[in-house]
Scaffold this motif. Sequence first.
Motif: not given
Length: 115
Positions: A5-24, A28-30
Amino acid sequence: MDLESLRAFCLSLPAVTEDVKWEHDLCFSIGGKMFCVASLEAPLSFSFKVNPEDFQELSVKPGLTPAPYLARYHWILASEGHPLSKAEVETRVRDSYEMIKSKLPKKALKEAGLL
């Protein structure tokens, strides 16, 4: 709120990218700047930026603490049992997104398609 749910919300915001950092940690970034970080390991915990006034108020509530390494920038870590409703989490994450977005240079905004 669960991770999906958190992921879906974050990705619904304009121009958001996601990646995995620090292995775990799912970040979510803009414009290359993080606005929300969630643990991929159970139980769900996540961090977000708040304004200085809210930082003082939130950091003393059960389940909400200054985020390790990011507290000096007014980030809060929400752990299992935090008192925030789904609507308040979405509001806080959206506010974090807007704070980070407002600090981006015009070039980054343009590259993200936000200008």
